[in-house]
Motif scaffolding. Structure first.
Motif, PDB file in Angstrom:
ATOM      1  N   ARG A 183       0.830  -1.209   0.000  1.00  0.00           N
ATOM      2  CA  ARG A 183       0.000   0.000   0.000  1.00  0.00           C
ATOM      3  C   ARG A 183       0.859   1.252   0.000  1.00  0.00           C
ATOM      4  NH1 ARG A 183      -5.192   1.450   3.836  1.00  0.00           N
ATOM      5  NH2 ARG A 183      -5.290   3.667   3.320  1.00  0.00           N
ATOM      6  N   ALA A 184       1.875   1.294   0.859  1.00  0.00           N
ATOM      7  CA  ALA A 184       2.750   2.459   0.902  1.00  0.00           C
ATOM      8  C   ALA A 184       3.521   2.609  -0.400  1.00  0.00           C
ATOM      9  CB  ALA A 184       3.710   2.346   2.088  1.00  0.00           C
ATOM     10  N   SER A 185       3.986   1.483  -0.941  1.00  0.00           N
ATOM     11  CA  SER A 185       4.712   1.526  -2.212  1.00  0.00           C
ATOM     12  C   SER A 185       3.832   2.067  -3.326  1.00  0.00           C
ATOM     13  CB  SER A 185       5.208   0.124  -2.581  1.00  0.00           C
ATOM     14  OG  SER A 185       6.091  -0.390  -1.609  1.00  0.00           O
ATOM     15  N   LEU A 193      -4.807   7.224  -1.874  1.00  0.00           N
ATOM     16  CA  LEU A 193      -4.183   6.557  -0.730  1.00  0.00           C
ATOM     17  C   LEU A 193      -3.238   7.500   0.011  1.00  0.00           C
ATOM     18  CD1 LEU A 193      -3.375   3.032  -2.242  1.00  0.00           C
ATOM     19  CD2 LEU A 193      -5.141   3.590  -0.560  1.00  0.00           C
ATOM     20  N   ALA A 194      -2.484   8.286  -0.758  1.00  0.00           N
ATOM     21  CA  ALA A 194      -1.555   9.231  -0.126  1.00  0.00           C
ATOM     22  C   ALA A 194      -2.320  10.299   0.650  1.00  0.00           C
ATOM     23  CB  ALA A 194      -0.665   9.880  -1.183  1.00  0.00           C
ATOM     24  N   ARG A 195      -3.421  10.761   0.087  1.00  0.00           N
ATOM     25  CA  ARG A 195      -4.215  11.795   0.767  1.00  0.00           C
ATOM     26  C   ARG A 195      -4.822  11.250   2.057  1.00  0.00           C
ATOM     27  NH1 ARG A 195      -6.103  16.621  -0.946  1.00  0.00           N
ATOM     28  NH2 ARG A 195      -7.965  17.471   0.087  1.00  0.00           N
ATOM     29  N   ARG A 196      -5.320  10.022   2.001  1.00  0.00           N
ATOM     30  CA  ARG A 196      -5.887   9.412   3.205  1.00  0.00           C
ATOM     31  C   ARG A 196      -4.808   9.215   4.269  1.00  0.00           C
ATOM     32  NH1 ARG A 196      -9.897   4.652   0.848  1.00  0.00           N
ATOM     33  NH2 ARG A 196     -11.520   6.065   0.031  1.00  0.00           N
ATOM     34  N   ARG A 197      -3.631   8.787   3.844  1.00  0.00           N
ATOM     35  CA  ARG A 197      -2.534   8.598   4.797  1.00  0.00           C
ATOM     36  C   ARG A 197      -2.176   9.911   5.464  1.00  0.00           C
ATOM     37  NH1 ARG A 197       3.072   9.102   4.868  1.00  0.00           N
ATOM     38  NH2 ARG A 197       4.137   7.533   6.144  1.00  0.00           N
ATOM     39  N   GLU A 230      -2.520  10.703   9.452  1.00  0.00           N
ATOM     40  CA  GLU A 230      -1.349  11.126  10.226  1.00  0.00           C
ATOM     41  C   GLU A 230      -1.574  12.493  10.853  1.00  0.00           C
ATOM     42  OE1 GLU A 230       2.190  10.950   7.928  1.00  0.00           O
ATOM     43  OE2 GLU A 230       2.377   8.776   8.136  1.00  0.00           O
ATOM     44  N   GLY A 231      -2.247  13.394  10.101  1.00  0.00           N
ATOM     45  CA  GLY A 231      -2.528  14.712  10.665  1.00  0.00           C
ATOM     46  C   GLY A 231      -3.454  14.617  11.864  1.00  0.00           C
ATOM     47  N   ALA A 232      -4.480  13.750  11.764  1.00  0.00           N
ATOM     48  CA  ALA A 232      -5.403  13.581  12.886  1.00  0.00           C
ATOM     49  C   ALA A 232      -4.706  12.950  14.078  1.00  0.00           C
ATOM     50  CB  ALA A 232      -6.595  12.721  12.454  1.00  0.00           C
ATOM     51  N   ASP A 233      -3.848  11.960  13.825  1.00  0.00           N
ATOM     52  CA  ASP A 233      -3.129  11.305  14.916  1.00  0.00           C
ATOM     53  C   ASP A 233      -2.159  12.263  15.587  1.00  0.00           C
ATOM     54  OD1 ASP A 233      -4.485   9.008  14.449  1.00  0.00           O
ATOM     55  OD2 ASP A 233      -2.809   7.889  13.582  1.00  0.00           O
ATOM     56  N   GLY A 287       1.930   6.038  14.747  1.00  0.00           N
ATOM     57  CA  GLY A 287       0.858   5.058  14.671  1.00  0.00           C
ATOM     58  C   GLY A 287      -0.011   5.191  13.450  1.00  0.00           C
ATOM     59  N   ALA A 288       0.408   6.001  12.490  1.00  0.00           N
ATOM     60  CA  ALA A 288      -0.488   6.311  11.375  1.00  0.00           C
ATOM     61  C   ALA A 288      -0.504   5.226  10.324  1.00  0.00           C
ATOM     62  CB  ALA A 288      -0.069   7.635  10.736  1.00  0.00           C
ATOM     63  N   SER A 289      -1.649   4.732  10.014  1.00  0.00           N
ATOM     64  CA  SER A 289      -2.037   4.002   8.800  1.00  0.00           C
ATOM     65  C   SER A 289      -1.286   2.729   8.497  1.00  0.00           C
ATOM     66  CB  SER A 289      -1.950   4.927   7.565  1.00  0.00           C
ATOM     67  OG  SER A 289      -0.635   5.085   7.158  1.00  0.00           O
ATOM     68  N   GLY A 290      -0.320   2.314   9.344  1.00  0.00           N
ATOM     69  CA  GLY A 290       0.335   1.032   9.122  1.00  0.00           C
ATOM     70  C   GLY A 290       1.237   0.988   7.931  1.00  0.00           C
TER      71      GLY A 290
END
Length: 340
Positions: free
Chosen positions: A80-82, A300-304, A308-311, A326-329
């Motif tokens: 997912r990150a890739s 996916l990048a926007r959701r991540r 992360e911003g919320a966390d 702890g953001a998004s795994g």
């Protein structure tokens, strides 16, 4: 390269880059739409759906090849990150200049704590892997192609051993460190291994077989004989066409050059009109695949970034450090060998 990277350091410029790149890819389809519409009538709907799916899977496997090199150089990412890094960066190839996909991958990789010099090295190595595996398949296809093609592209036979040597890890590591030294960059933290190069090459070979299958299905739908020999021709022909298109850096994504080479490879099996239909639809379907995956990666990048911003905000209010961790795994270090 450093100056180019500076252009993508702000959120506004990144957004503009993504919009421009996606717009350029969309224009590549829209500018040929009249011909595309005529060509669509020659291919059954089921074949079009299957070849679009193959195009998407082909791009996905090229990402896995890139990811294998990234992992080998010390930055394991989940799929997912890739995807957020690779798919968005790849639409940059539709912008003139020939370097925007590399620049984008380096800057977006920095969001995952990947050093920019490592991102550039990874992209360079993955491209070299693609070229070597493509030439290996093209060498066989040239032998099956019409005589004129053999005369014109016979150089792939002697070029293959030269570039193959460059994939030997001791040679490749020295070349990378020399390039970094010449650009006044620190050397790589760890060398490439034979296992990493083999993994990247394996994924790349699978991607070429998928791209060739896409071309073969389109070609057989308009009259080419469906045999193992014609499939081999389609695989090697596309691989050769991609390599030639990549080497001609003055046009975005090898537009025109790739179609000319692939058309020449197929001309002995199809009439001129059918060849035009196949090469045109192949390009359009692959561009659509880049668009779809680029949009997916951007989402996916926007959701991540949102998670992360919320966390981070939550962690700051609670006084607990490490909210970002702890953001998004998608952090570096998570299961590098899995496909999830």
């Amino acid at each position: 390269m450093g100056r180019l990277l500076e252009l993508l350091r702000t959120r506004a410029v990144r957004t503009i880059f993504v919009l421009l790149a996606l717009g350029a890819a969309a224009w590549a389809v829209a500018s040929q739409w009249d011909d595309v519409r005529d060509a669509l009538g020659a291919i059954p709907g089921g074949i079009l759906a299957a070849t679009l799916a193959l195009s998407v899977v082909y791009v996905f496997f090229t990402m896995l090849s890139w990811r294998a090199v990234l992992h080998d150089l010390g930055s394991p990412l989940t799929v997912r990150a890739s995807s957020t890094v690779f798919f968005v960066s790849q639409v940059g190839k539709y912008l003139p200049g020939g370097v925007w996909n590399i620049v984008a991958a380096a800057e977006m990789g920095a969001d995952h704590q990947i050093p920019r010099r490592r991102s550039v090295s990874v992209m360079a190595v993955s491209i070299l892997v693609s070229i070597v595996t493509a030439l290996a398949l093209a060498a066989g296809a040239v032998a099956l192609a019409p005589g004129g093609v053999t005369d014109r592209y016979g150089w792939v036979v002697w070029a293959l051993p030269l570039v193959l040597v460059m994939l030997v890890p001791p040679v490749l590591n020295r070349l990378l460190n020399l390039a970094l030294r010449l650009t006044r960059r620190p050397p790589l933290e760890q060398p490439l291994t034979a296992r990493g190069i083999a993994a990247a090459s394996g994924w790349a070979l699978i991607s070429w077989f998928l791209a060739g299958l896409q071309v073969w299905l389109l070609a057989t739908a308009v009259g080419m004989e469906p045999t193992p020999a014609t499939y081999a021709l389609a695989v090697g022909g596309y691989a050769l066409a991609w390599t030639v298109g990549f080497l001609i850096i003055v046009v975005p994504a090898g537009v025109g050059a790739r179609e000319a080479v692939l058309g020449a490879m197929l001309l002995g099996q199809l009439g001129a009109g059918s060849v035009v239909v196949v090469v045109l639809l192949s390009r359009v379907l692959l561009t659509l695949a880049d668009l779809l995956l680029g949009l997916t990666g951007a989402v996916l990048a926007r959701r991540r970034a949102g998670v992360e911003g919320a966390d981070a905000a939550s962690g700051g209010r609670a006084g607990a450090p490490g909210g970002r961790a702890g953001a998004s795994g998608d952090r570096i270090g998570e299961d590098p060998s899995g496909l999830a």
